[in-house]
Scaffold this active site. Structure first.
Site, PDB file in Angstrom:
ATOM      1  N   ARG A   6      69.453  48.335  48.008  1.00 37.08           N
ATOM      2  CA  ARG A   6      68.076  48.248  47.185  1.00 37.08           C
ATOM      3  C   ARG A   6      68.013  46.830  46.329  1.00 37.08           C
ATOM      4  NH1 ARG A   6      67.395  53.087  43.247  1.00 37.08           N
ATOM      5  NH2 ARG A   6      68.032  54.149  45.213  1.00 37.08           N
ATOM      6  N   GLU A  66      52.038  30.605  37.482  1.00 37.51           N
ATOM      7  CA  GLU A  66      51.352  30.853  38.406  1.00 37.51           C
ATOM      8  C   GLU A  66      51.586  32.022  39.326  1.00 37.51           C
ATOM      9  OE1 GLU A  66      48.893  28.064  38.950  1.00 37.51           O
ATOM     10  OE2 GLU A  66      48.056  29.714  40.214  1.00 37.51           O
ATOM     11  N   GLU A  73      45.417  38.087  39.397  1.00 34.96           N
ATOM     12  CA  GLU A  73      43.993  37.761  40.211  1.00 34.96           C
ATOM     13  C   GLU A  73      44.200  38.893  41.194  1.00 34.96           C
ATOM     14  OE1 GLU A  73      43.154  33.218  39.732  1.00 34.96           O
ATOM     15  OE2 GLU A  73      43.459  33.782  41.823  1.00 34.96           O
ATOM     16  N   GLU A  82      33.654  44.236  41.189  1.00 37.19           N
ATOM     17  CA  GLU A  82      32.171  43.673  40.616  1.00 37.19           C
ATOM     18  C   GLU A  82      32.467  42.867  39.404  1.00 37.19           C
ATOM     19  OE1 GLU A  82      29.721  44.280  42.361  1.00 37.19           O
ATOM     20  OE2 GLU A  82      30.984  45.681  43.818  1.00 37.19           O
ATOM     21  N   TRP A  83      31.620  42.192  38.948  1.00 34.84           N
ATOM     22  CA  TRP A  83      31.719  41.503  37.809  1.00 34.84           C
ATOM     23  C   TRP A  83      32.106  42.486  36.620  1.00 34.84           C
ATOM     24  CZ3 TRP A  83      30.154  40.767  32.690  1.00 34.84           C
ATOM     25  CH2 TRP A  83      30.686  39.396  32.102  1.00 34.84           C
ATOM     26  N   LYS A  91      41.199  37.365  33.786  1.00 33.17           N
ATOM     27  CA  LYS A  91      41.599  36.039  34.591  1.00 33.17           C
ATOM     28  C   LYS A  91      41.541  34.713  33.888  1.00 33.17           C
ATOM     29  CE  LYS A  91      39.911  37.569  39.243  1.00 33.17           C
ATOM     30  NZ  LYS A  91      39.286  37.173  40.361  1.00 33.17           N
ATOM     31  N   ASP A  92      40.794  34.711  32.892  1.00 34.92           N
ATOM     32  CA  ASP A  92      40.431  33.488  32.077  1.00 34.92           C
ATOM     33  C   ASP A  92      41.740  33.238  31.247  1.00 34.92           C
ATOM     34  OD1 ASP A  92      38.318  33.003  33.282  1.00 34.92           O
ATOM     35  OD2 ASP A  92      36.905  33.192  31.572  1.00 34.92           O
TER      36      ASP A  92
HETATM   37  N1  LIG Z   1      35.499  40.471  38.561  1.00 33.85           N
HETATM   38  C1  LIG Z   1      35.035  39.343  37.860  1.00 33.85           C
HETATM   39  N2  LIG Z   1      34.508  39.849  36.871  1.00 33.85           N
HETATM   40  C2  LIG Z   1      34.172  38.679  35.848  1.00 33.85           C
HETATM   41  N3  LIG Z   1      34.271  37.492  35.971  1.00 33.85           N
HETATM   42  C3  LIG Z   1      35.261  37.299  37.113  1.00 33.85           C
HETATM   43  C4  LIG Z   1      35.478  38.158  38.137  1.00 33.85           C
HETATM   44  N4  LIG Z   1      36.314  37.461  39.033  1.00 33.85           N
HETATM   45  C5  LIG Z   1      36.286  36.141  38.746  1.00 33.85           C
HETATM   46  N5  LIG Z   1      35.779  35.995  37.538  1.00 33.85           N
HETATM   47  C6  LIG Z   1      35.615  34.685  36.807  1.00 33.85           C
HETATM   48  O1  LIG Z   1      35.509  33.439  37.916  1.00 33.85           O
HETATM   49  C7  LIG Z   1      36.805  32.854  37.399  1.00 33.85           C
HETATM   50  C8  LIG Z   1      37.205  32.375  39.060  1.00 33.85           C
HETATM   51  O2  LIG Z   1      37.884  33.514  39.425  1.00 33.85           O
HETATM   52  P1  LIG Z   1      38.691  33.455  40.842  1.00 33.85           P
HETATM   53  O3  LIG Z   1      38.989  34.869  41.379  1.00 33.85           O
HETATM   54  O4  LIG Z   1      37.804  32.679  41.972  1.00 33.85           O
HETATM   55  O5  LIG Z   1      39.903  32.617  40.296  1.00 33.85           O
HETATM   56  P2  LIG Z   1      40.417  31.361  40.525  1.00 33.85           P
HETATM   57  O6  LIG Z   1      40.744  30.749  38.899  1.00 33.85           O
HETATM   58  O7  LIG Z   1      39.468  30.372  41.313  1.00 33.85           O
HETATM   59  O8  LIG Z   1      41.732  31.125  41.298  1.00 33.85           O
HETATM   60  P3  LIG Z   1      41.980  30.989  42.879  1.00 33.85           P
HETATM   61  O9  LIG Z   1      41.327  29.869  43.146  1.00 33.85           O
HETATM   62  O10 LIG Z   1      43.681  30.850  42.814  1.00 33.85           O
HETATM   63  O11 LIG Z   1      41.351  32.039  43.570  1.00 33.85           O
HETATM   64  C9  LIG Z   1      37.516  33.588  36.755  1.00 33.85           C
HETATM   65  O12 LIG Z   1      38.618  32.970  35.753  1.00 33.85           O
HETATM   66  C10 LIG Z   1      36.638  34.534  35.832  1.00 33.85           C
HETATM   67  O13 LIG Z   1      36.247  33.466  34.722  1.00 33.85           O
END
Ligand SMILES: Nc1ncnc2c1ncn2[C@@H]1O[C@H](COP(=O)(O)OP(=O)(O)OP(=O)(O)O)[C@@H](O)[C@H]1O
Length: 127
Positions: A6, A66, A73, A82-83, A91-92
């Site tokens: 394991r 990372e 993510e 959805e947003w 994510k931010d």
């Molecule tokens: N489901 C969601 N709802 C609201 N905002 C989102 C959503 N998905 C992404 N975002 C916004 O878009 C930005 C970019 O998201 P994304 O998933 O493309 O990641 P990324 O930072 O571009 O990373 P990667 O390039 O590694 O995929 C996020 O930081 C966030 O602000």
């Protein structure tokens, strides 16, 4: 024996996570390239062991965050395709954590590599 198996498989899953992230995430590929450059520079400039440890620490911190960012993510995309304001916050904030570590590693890089690089430059310019 089962426990041992394991342990080996969880180690193997962790390695798969790292390999998959390097293969698929452009930012991780950039971090890996910078880490290789930094370690090559540390060898070339004969950086003292304590400073090399600092370089290893900053590489590990950026890579670890990372990996966490990639995991978050994927989890957010799965749970909130959805947003959604909270998905954005998650994510931010995670991207912000990577940025903080990256800025710290630049500061460490300048402090560790700056003086010996400057020393080499002044020797070359004096020739
Ligand atoms: N489901 C969601 N709802 C609201 N905002 C989102 C959503 N998905 C992404 N975002 C916004 O878009 C930005 C970019 O998201 P994304 O998933 O493309 O990641 P990324 O930072 O571009 O990373 P990667 O390039 O590694 O995929 C996020 O930081 C966030 O602000």
């Amino acid at each position: 024996m089962k426990e041992w198996r394991r342990l080996v498989s969880s180690f193997s899953y962790a390695l798969q996570g790292i390999v998959q992230t390097v293969k698929t995430q452009r930012n991780m590929q950039i971090h890996v390239a910078f880490a290789v450059l930094a370690l090559a520079a540390a060898w070339w400039l004969r950086i003292p062991r304590g400073d090399v440890l600092l370089v290893f620490f900053s590489i590990a911190l950026v890579w670890a965050l990372e990996l966490v960012n990639t995991a978050l993510e994927a989890a957010v995309d799965l749970s909130s395709p959805e947003w959604h304001a909270k998905a954005k916050t998650a994510k931010d904030a995670c991207a912000g954590a990577v940025l903080v570590a990256a800025v710290l590693s630049v500061v460490i890089g300048v402090a560790v590599f700056g003086p010996p690089l400057w020393g080499k430059l002044t020797v070359w310019l004096a020739v």
